[in-house]
Design an enzyme around this catalytic site. Sequence first.
Site, PDB file in Angstrom:
ATOM      1  N   GLU A 172      12.962  -7.550 -26.454  1.00 16.35           N
ATOM      2  CA  GLU A 172      12.959  -6.497 -27.481  1.00 16.35           C
ATOM      3  C   GLU A 172      14.236  -6.422 -28.313  1.00 16.35           C
ATOM      4  O   GLU A 172      15.009  -5.453 -28.193  1.00 16.35           O
ATOM      5  CB  GLU A 172      12.709  -5.133 -26.825  1.00 16.35           C
ATOM      6  CG  GLU A 172      11.370  -5.009 -26.132  1.00 16.35           C
ATOM      7  CD  GLU A 172      11.051  -3.545 -25.781  1.00 16.35           C
ATOM      8  OE1 GLU A 172      11.849  -2.666 -26.099  1.00 16.35           O
ATOM      9  OE2 GLU A 172       9.998  -3.322 -25.183  1.00 16.35           O
ATOM     10  N   GLU A 362       5.375  -6.410 -20.509  1.00 15.35           N
ATOM     11  CA  GLU A 362       5.647  -5.132 -19.849  1.00 15.35           C
ATOM     12  C   GLU A 362       4.587  -4.134 -20.268  1.00 15.35           C
ATOM     13  O   GLU A 362       4.134  -4.155 -21.416  1.00 15.35           O
ATOM     14  CB  GLU A 362       6.988  -4.503 -20.288  1.00 15.35           C
ATOM     15  CG  GLU A 362       8.215  -5.112 -19.698  1.00 15.35           C
ATOM     16  CD  GLU A 362       9.494  -4.443 -20.202  1.00 15.35           C
ATOM     17  OE1 GLU A 362       9.446  -3.258 -20.595  1.00 15.35           O
ATOM     18  OE2 GLU A 362      10.531  -5.120 -20.219  1.00 15.35           O
TER      19      GLU A 362
END
Length: 452
Positions: A172, A362
């Site tokens: 990210e 995730e």
Amino acid sequence: MSYLHKLHASSFGPDFQWGVAIAAQQNEGAHLDDGRGLSIWDVFSRRQGKIKGGGKPYEACDFYYRYKDDLMLVKALGFSVFRFSISWSRILPEGVGRVNREGIAFYHRLIDECLLLGLTPYVTLYHWDLPQELQKQGGWTSHQMLKWFTRFVTVCVEEYGDKVKNWIVLNEPMGFTSLGYMMGMHAPGKTGIGNFFPAVHNAALCQAEGGRLIRSTVPKANIGTVFSCSEIIPFTRREEDLLAAKRADALLNRLFIEPAMGRGYPHEENFPLLDKLHLHNKAWKYTERMTFNFDFIGIQNYFPLTVKYNALIPYLHASDVKAKVRKVPHTDMGWEINADSFYRIIKRFWLYGGVKEIMITEGGAAFKDQLVNGVVDDAKRTDYFQQYLSAMLRAKKEGINIKGYFAWTLTDNFEWSEGYTARFGLVHVDFKTQLRTIKNSGYWFRDFLRGS
Ligand code: BGC
């Protein structure tokens, strides 16, 4: 749509990869042991008021010493993939230069243990824990970043590349550049465009360069990188809200994937900031260097955002209308629960075209868990997974090439600026004693994976 029908792991196909994900800084602890250097989070967490409850990641859930037990839990729950990250400061305490053999040895032990148990390791190279020594020289804002990152990646892939085939370059980048270098809410706590622009650019370069380094060193590598994403829903159909939503979308969803795909930074009418980013970084010179043909992309979707025009927010002129205010279901983080939106965002990333494979690297939720008489009855988390996995199955059945799902996370851990107050684990941790207790959602996952 209804999610009430019974879900079967077998519906996802025999090759679907089910895993759990963790991250070094959030789990390992042992922050000064065996020659590890300090990371930006070790230092940032000392600053007054930055971490809820004053939590420090020094011990976290002691994974450094308990990894064998924790891997047994992964196995007991029936997962076949274990995603973890390498702490840069553990293997290169000063960020570059000297290699710390004890740090290197730890990840050999961890990888070997995974392999022994039949768990496929997915290794994230960078999950937000930059060595403090590099931050002293500007960290992600420094033009030396690419050189430092090259050194780190080279050490990792040369060391572990014969055992590890699945690599994730960055976790990210939008998360760590915006929260860490624009808003000051995450380490290293920097703010403003002057920090954000170079951090973004260096991350976009490292993202692609990391891919190339792995490709040139590791035979048969499966290379990915991870993007955060949120469906952006305009609050009303008014023109100003629609434009606000487009700006938020460009920033939150498009900023890192588009350069990786060879399109350069996104351009959005009504959002001159992005053009400034482009100009500031002379980005046209780097289009090719920011491009890499990833084998898979990881996507992580924790919430959609409902966005409205807000003149008070610099540059973006947009803000979100919180789930609580809209009175829609949300987690303990205040994040909206909306599995249909998860389905739509998967589809949207797939429709870019050119993405070969999607992994949900995730997915999970924080709730106020209570350990009562040895039981954590976290029905809300189970319900969350049921809804989200059903939505993923729907996307998969429509032909989207989704190859795996990794639950976030194995154990409760150090949740960044939330400290130890937000619990995401399938396994409860008592942070005083480090006692682990499998939550009911963990048992649900085990039964789901067993097909019982
Ligand atoms: C990060 C994790 C984090 C999770 C929940 C993700 O964006 O990769 O490190 O714990 O969100 O906040």
